[in-house]
Design a protein around this motif. Sequence first.
Motif, PDB file in Angstrom:
ATOM      1  N   TYR A 131       0.832  -1.213   0.000  1.00 24.56           N
ATOM      2  CA  TYR A 131       0.000   0.000   0.000  1.00 24.56           C
ATOM      3  C   TYR A 131       0.869   1.266   0.000  1.00 24.56           C
ATOM      4  N   VAL A 132       1.927   1.222   0.834  1.00 23.91           N
ATOM      5  CA  VAL A 132       2.846   2.373   0.890  1.00 23.91           C
ATOM      6  C   VAL A 132       3.524   2.562  -0.468  1.00 23.91           C
ATOM      7  N   MET A 133       3.906   1.429  -1.057  1.00 23.84           N
ATOM      8  CA  MET A 133       4.553   1.499  -2.382  1.00 23.84           C
ATOM      9  C   MET A 133       3.603   2.149  -3.399  1.00 23.84           C
ATOM     10  N   LYS A 134       2.312   1.729  -3.318  1.00 23.52           N
ATOM     11  CA  LYS A 134       1.320   2.270  -4.261  1.00 23.52           C
ATOM     12  C   LYS A 134       1.154   3.778  -4.040  1.00 23.52           C
ATOM     13  N   LEU A 135       1.102   4.147  -2.732  1.00 20.55           N
ATOM     14  CA  LEU A 135       0.971   5.584  -2.416  1.00 20.55           C
ATOM     15  C   LEU A 135       2.147   6.379  -2.976  1.00 20.55           C
ATOM     16  N   ARG A 136       3.340   5.818  -2.803  1.00 20.57           N
ATOM     17  CA  ARG A 136       4.535   6.508  -3.288  1.00 20.57           C
ATOM     18  C   ARG A 136       4.494   6.639  -4.816  1.00 20.57           C
ATOM     19  N   SER A 137       4.014   5.540  -5.427  1.00 18.84           N
ATOM     20  CA  SER A 137       3.926   5.579  -6.895  1.00 18.84           C
ATOM     21  C   SER A 137       2.900   6.622  -7.346  1.00 18.84           C
ATOM     22  N   ASP A 138       1.735   6.636  -6.630  1.00 22.94           N
ATOM     23  CA  ASP A 138       0.695   7.629  -6.944  1.00 22.94           C
ATOM     24  C   ASP A 138       1.233   9.045  -6.771  1.00 22.94           C
ATOM     25  N   ASN A 139       1.963   9.208  -5.676  1.00 17.47           N
ATOM     26  CA  ASN A 139       2.534  10.522  -5.368  1.00 17.47           C
ATOM     27  C   ASN A 139       3.478  10.984  -6.489  1.00 17.47           C
ATOM     28  N   ALA A 140       4.288  10.040  -6.941  1.00 19.33           N
ATOM     29  CA  ALA A 140       5.229  10.374  -8.024  1.00 19.33           C
ATOM     30  C   ALA A 140       4.467  10.777  -9.289  1.00 19.33           C
ATOM     31  N   ILE A 141       3.395  10.016  -9.576  1.00 19.05           N
ATOM     32  CA  ILE A 141       2.594  10.331 -10.779  1.00 19.05           C
ATOM     33  C   ILE A 141       1.964  11.718 -10.637  1.00 19.05           C
ATOM     34  N   LEU A 142       1.410  11.980  -9.441  1.00 22.23           N
ATOM     35  CA  LEU A 142       0.771  13.288  -9.208  1.00 22.23           C
ATOM     36  C   LEU A 142       1.772  14.435  -9.327  1.00 22.23           C
ATOM     37  N   LYS A 143       2.983  14.187  -8.811  1.00 21.22           N
ATOM     38  CA  LYS A 143       4.027  15.224  -8.914  1.00 21.22           C
ATOM     39  C   LYS A 143       4.362  15.491 -10.378  1.00 21.22           C
ATOM     40  N   ALA A 144       4.482  14.394 -11.140  1.00 27.84           N
ATOM     41  CA  ALA A 144       4.790  14.536 -12.574  1.00 27.84           C
ATOM     42  C   ALA A 144       3.667  15.281 -13.285  1.00 27.84           C
ATOM     43  N   ASN A 145       2.410  14.928 -12.916  1.00 27.88           N
ATOM     44  CA  ASN A 145       1.251  15.602 -13.517  1.00 27.88           C
ATOM     45  C   ASN A 145       1.266  17.098 -13.201  1.00 27.88           C
ATOM     46  N   GLN A 146       1.553  17.393 -11.928  1.00 29.51           N
ATOM     47  CA  GLN A 146       1.603  18.792 -11.496  1.00 29.51           C
ATOM     48  C   GLN A 146       2.633  19.569 -12.302  1.00 29.51           C
ATOM     49  N   PHE A 147       3.804  18.939 -12.486  1.00 27.05           N
ATOM     50  CA  PHE A 147       4.876  19.582 -13.236  1.00 27.05           C
ATOM     51  C   PHE A 147       4.438  19.834 -14.690  1.00 27.05           C
ATOM     52  N   LYS A 148       3.772  18.784 -15.264  1.00 19.69           N
ATOM     53  CA  LYS A 148       3.309  18.914 -16.652  1.00 19.69           C
ATOM     54  C   LYS A 148       2.282  20.032 -16.776  1.00 19.69           C
ATOM     55  N   LEU A 149       1.371  20.100 -15.810  1.00 18.23           N
ATOM     56  CA  LEU A 149       0.334  21.139 -15.843  1.00 18.23           C
ATOM     57  C   LEU A 149       0.947  22.534 -15.742  1.00 18.23           C
TER      58      LEU A 149
END
Lengths: 120, 157
Positions: B23-41
């Motif tokens: 679950y923690v791994m998934k959260l970290r992965s989600d967090n990374a995706i969200l950070k990348a999305n934020q940067f792209k936006l």
Amino acid sequence: MYHINKIFVLAIIVLLTGCSIGGEKKIKIFSIEKPREKLDYPMPTALQLEELKWIIITSENAQEVFKKLEEAGIDPVLFGLTDKDYQVLARNFAQIRQKLQETNNLLEEYKKYYEPKEKE
Amino acid sequence: MFGQIKMVITVLLIAGIAGAGMYVMKLRSDNAILKANQFKLETAITEQNKVLEQQKKDFTAILESNKKLNVLIGTFKKDLEDLDKRFTKKNRDIGKLAIDRTEAIERIINKGGKNAARCIELASGAEHTPEELKATLKSEINPECPALSNPNYVPYQ
């Protein structure tokens, strides 16, 4: 003998799989936006018109005009226009000049818009 | 019996820890995706702003260019009207005038022809002479194309 066979088999395995150690390098594809080359034609060369002389000929001065032409060694012949046609000619030339000016201006504006100078 | 319970608890514990870890791994992965999305936006917004800025500049340039061309077309109309006036002002008949004052009209027509030829040269992009650019009086300006002859010339009535 048994050991030699083992070493031989091991060597073959290493030989066959050796290239895959470390994995293939990933190909990176990236695009660079390169602006289109400028056409950069020079503006057309300006016209240099030759001067011409108008001669007004009436029923009264006709003979005198032809005599003067003959004296000057010019063929005594004139290409004529009536006063109304002269006005039409003047108007036509004015329109040609305006079209020339308009086209040149459009060309300049296009050049300025699509190929601005670096410092602009 | 006790041994079995212990085993079940151990299995559950291990499964729980593994689940939490995943679950923690998934959260970290989600967090990374969200950070990348934020940067792209954020990048997209910056780029959009740049595009909007450029569009604004383009619109201004187009408006300015249109205005310039409209002014030019306005001067064309006026030049043609002035030309007509020169032939017909005060019921003037150039034919009759030419009969009465042949030499004077010949001189005027030749001067007019020369001026008109100069106008064509200027329209084709010829450089202005210093005299043309200095002309401020009606007597100095090329009457066939005053606006073209000196763009700074202000006609007076």
